[in-house]
Enzyme design. Sequence first.
Site, PDB file in Angstrom:
ATOM      1  N   ASP A 177       0.007  -7.059   6.852  1.00 46.80           N
ATOM      2  CA  ASP A 177       0.487  -6.588   5.918  1.00 46.80           C
ATOM      3  C   ASP A 177       1.791  -5.663   6.099  1.00 46.80           C
ATOM      4  OD1 ASP A 177      -0.214  -4.097   7.160  1.00 46.80           O
ATOM      5  OD2 ASP A 177      -2.247  -3.820   5.984  1.00 46.80           O
ATOM      6  N   ASN A 185       6.762   0.746  -4.116  1.00 45.25           N
ATOM      7  CA  ASN A 185       6.481   0.791  -5.361  1.00 45.25           C
ATOM      8  C   ASN A 185       6.619   1.710  -6.368  1.00 45.25           C
ATOM      9  OD1 ASN A 185       5.932  -2.076  -6.065  1.00 45.25           O
ATOM     10  ND2 ASN A 185       3.800  -2.270  -5.031  1.00 45.25           N
ATOM     11  N   ASP A 194       8.335  -6.466  -5.835  1.00 47.82           N
ATOM     12  CA  ASP A 194       8.272  -8.071  -5.743  1.00 47.82           C
ATOM     13  C   ASP A 194       9.295  -8.602  -4.928  1.00 47.82           C
ATOM     14  OD1 ASP A 194       6.136  -7.838  -7.320  1.00 47.82           O
ATOM     15  OD2 ASP A 194       7.047  -8.606  -9.341  1.00 47.82           O
ATOM     16  N   ASP A 220      -0.173  -6.963  -0.536  1.00 43.35           N
ATOM     17  CA  ASP A 220       0.795  -6.890   0.687  1.00 43.35           C
ATOM     18  C   ASP A 220       0.121  -7.441   1.798  1.00 43.35           C
ATOM     19  OD1 ASP A 220      -0.578  -4.721   1.096  1.00 43.35           O
ATOM     20  OD2 ASP A 220       0.967  -3.749   2.143  1.00 43.35           O
TER      21      ASP A 220
END
Length: 296
Positions: A177, A185, A194, A220
């Site tokens: 991850d 974000n 993204d 993620d």
Amino acid sequence: MQTLNLVNNDHIEFNAFTLFDTQDRQNNSRKLALAEQLQTSLEIDTILNIFAMEATKFVDFTGLYFKSDVTSGEMRGSKLARKERHFELKINKRYIGTLTYALNKPMPLASYNMLKNLHTLLVHPLNNAMLYQQALSLAMQDGLTGLGNRRHFDQQIKRAMHHANRQGTKVGLIVCDLNKFKAVNDNHGHHVGDQVLTHFAQALIESVRDSESLFRFGGDEFAIIVENADEQALTIIESRLQHSVNTDSLLARYKVGSSIGCALMTRADNEYSLFERADSCLYQQKLAQPCRLSII
């Protein structure tokens, strides 16, 4: 004046006036039977096997192959030969793929014409199979990164472990991850988030061989299934991935790194226990604790 008498005899088996009509009915019956059989499957290889049984009545070939822009297939037991004959298959002038016959001798013109006629029965079943496979592929694909999704992962890990048990090999699992992804974000918006995810997906692609399978679970979280694996192979992939992440300019700009956990399949593993061990290794790495691969 002479009179010509025409006599009907219903008991005469042969009638020259109905010979060609009988042949046409037989041909139409065979074509109808073939068309019905071709509609019984949505697997390209199976469709080619069914078609080949009829095509062998008109031409001698050792292999039958189909290839399009999105998929391919072949007749069971296909072998290459000295010559090939290619046919472009179209529906309403739209190209759907190329059908190739492997031949040991030239194809007679009569056989060529007969096959072209039979191909009119083949194109729609092939097209339906292609559309079906494309729909399945989309259902197994993560829309953002193009990697496999969790549903696809669940299927592939079962298949890979079953194959490994039969062959006496091992499956490796790498889960990973992104560190600081939530902060990206929150501070820069989901559009940048993204971009980070797609760049990390590209880093994954650059880090593995074609035979390995890549997946995004969502968010993620990502995974790699490595077949015919050993400890060294997993270590090499982990090193390549860290290098790809560290040298990606966009990931570096937002200071995004990756935590990685690895597990090597044991005799006692099922898909759940293998994933749990890899995930536990990932968690230990986040806590800066060493994680050792289990080898039994």
